[in-house]
Design a protein around this motif. Structure first.
Motif, short mmCIF file in Angstrom:
data_model
loop_
_atom_site.label_atom_id
_atom_site.label_comp_id
_atom_site.label_asym_id
_atom_site.label_seq_id
_atom_site.Cartn_x
_atom_site.Cartn_y
_atom_site.Cartn_z
N SER A 63 0.80 -1.22 0.00
CA SER A 63 0.00 0.00 0.00
C SER A 63 0.84 1.28 0.00
O SER A 63 0.32 2.35 -0.30
N VAL A 64 2.12 1.17 0.34
CA VAL A 64 2.95 2.38 0.41
C VAL A 64 4.14 2.33 -0.54
O VAL A 64 4.90 3.30 -0.62
N LYS A 65 4.31 1.25 -1.26
CA LYS A 65 5.45 1.14 -2.17
C LYS A 65 5.45 2.27 -3.19
O LYS A 65 4.41 2.61 -3.76
N GLY A 66 6.61 2.84 -3.40
CA GLY A 66 6.73 3.93 -4.35
C GLY A 66 6.39 5.28 -3.77
O GLY A 66 6.64 6.31 -4.41
N ARG A 67 5.81 5.31 -2.58
CA ARG A 67 5.45 6.59 -1.95
C ARG A 67 6.23 6.86 -0.67
O ARG A 67 6.52 8.01 -0.35
N PHE A 68 6.56 5.81 0.06
CA PHE A 68 7.27 5.94 1.33
C PHE A 68 8.70 5.46 1.17
O PHE A 68 8.98 4.51 0.42
N THR A 69 9.60 6.08 1.91
CA THR A 69 11.00 5.67 1.91
C THR A 69 11.51 5.65 3.34
O THR A 69 11.40 6.65 4.06
N ILE A 70 12.05 4.52 3.74
CA ILE A 70 12.64 4.39 5.07
C ILE A 70 14.16 4.53 4.95
O ILE A 70 14.77 4.10 3.97
N SER A 71 14.74 5.16 5.95
CA SER A 71 16.19 5.32 5.97
C SER A 71 16.66 5.38 7.42
O SER A 71 15.84 5.59 8.33
N ARG A 72 17.93 5.20 7.60
CA ARG A 72 18.46 5.25 8.96
C ARG A 72 19.79 5.98 8.99
O ARG A 72 20.55 5.93 8.02
N ASP A 73 20.03 6.65 10.09
CA ASP A 73 21.30 7.33 10.32
C ASP A 73 21.79 6.82 11.68
O ASP A 73 21.40 7.34 12.73
N ASN A 74 22.63 5.81 11.63
CA ASN A 74 23.08 5.21 12.89
C ASN A 74 23.90 6.18 13.72
O ASN A 74 23.91 6.10 14.95
N ALA A 75 24.58 7.09 13.07
CA ALA A 75 25.37 8.08 13.80
C ALA A 75 24.48 8.98 14.66
O ALA A 75 24.88 9.43 15.73
N LYS A 76 23.26 9.22 14.16
CA LYS A 76 22.29 10.02 14.91
C LYS A 76 21.33 9.17 15.70
O LYS A 76 20.43 9.70 16.35
N ASN A 77 21.51 7.84 15.59
CA ASN A 77 20.61 6.92 16.31
C ASN A 77 19.14 7.18 15.96
O ASN A 77 18.26 7.13 16.83
N THR A 78 18.90 7.43 14.69
CA THR A 78 17.57 7.83 14.24
C THR A 78 17.19 7.12 12.94
O THR A 78 18.06 6.90 12.09
N VAL A 79 15.94 6.81 12.83
CA VAL A 79 15.37 6.23 11.61
C VAL A 79 14.28 7.17 11.12
O VAL A 79 13.56 7.77 11.92
#
Length: 126
Positions: A63-79
């Protein structure tokens, strides 16, 4: 103990964008898969997206493919969850969740996840 705090929710018009953040504390997230779930009133909780501990694998609900993007920044301890082209049916409380993984592998959009945030409300309405 890992604590997760979501932010970035709010009211947006259909077609608009939001970026959710999941900030972790207590432990580093670099050994954890992170997922976003959502739950709308009267509906079951559903997995939206996940990213594995290395960031090399991501998965999205159809339902969200192509519209949502997940990412992570381990240095900031944030997703992050970048949500574009939002639809009214995307409205829900969005939760981030974490699961410790000894080795990097694929992530999944289903429990069990050991740590959960308190959620952030996303409303999509004109």
């Amino acid at each position: 103990q890992l604590q997760l705090v979501e932010s970035g929710g709010g009211l947006v018009q259909p077609g608009g964008s939001l970026r959710l953040s999941c900030a972790a504390s207590g432990l580093t997230i670099d050994s954890h898969d992170i997922a976003w779930f959502r739950q709308a009133p009267g509906k079951e909780r559903e997995g939206v997206s996940c990213i594995n501990r290395s960031g090399g694998y991501t998965k999205y609900a159809d339902s969200v493919k192509g519209r949502f993007t997940i990412s992570r920044d381990n240095a900031k301890n944030t997703v992050y969850l970048q949500m574009n082209s939002l639809k009214p049916e995307d409205a829900a409380i969005y939760y981030c969740a974490a699961r410790r993984r000894v080795v990097s592998s694929v992530c999944v959009l289903s429990p069990p996840y050991n740590y959960w945030g308190q959620g952030t409300q996303v409303t999509v309405s004109s």
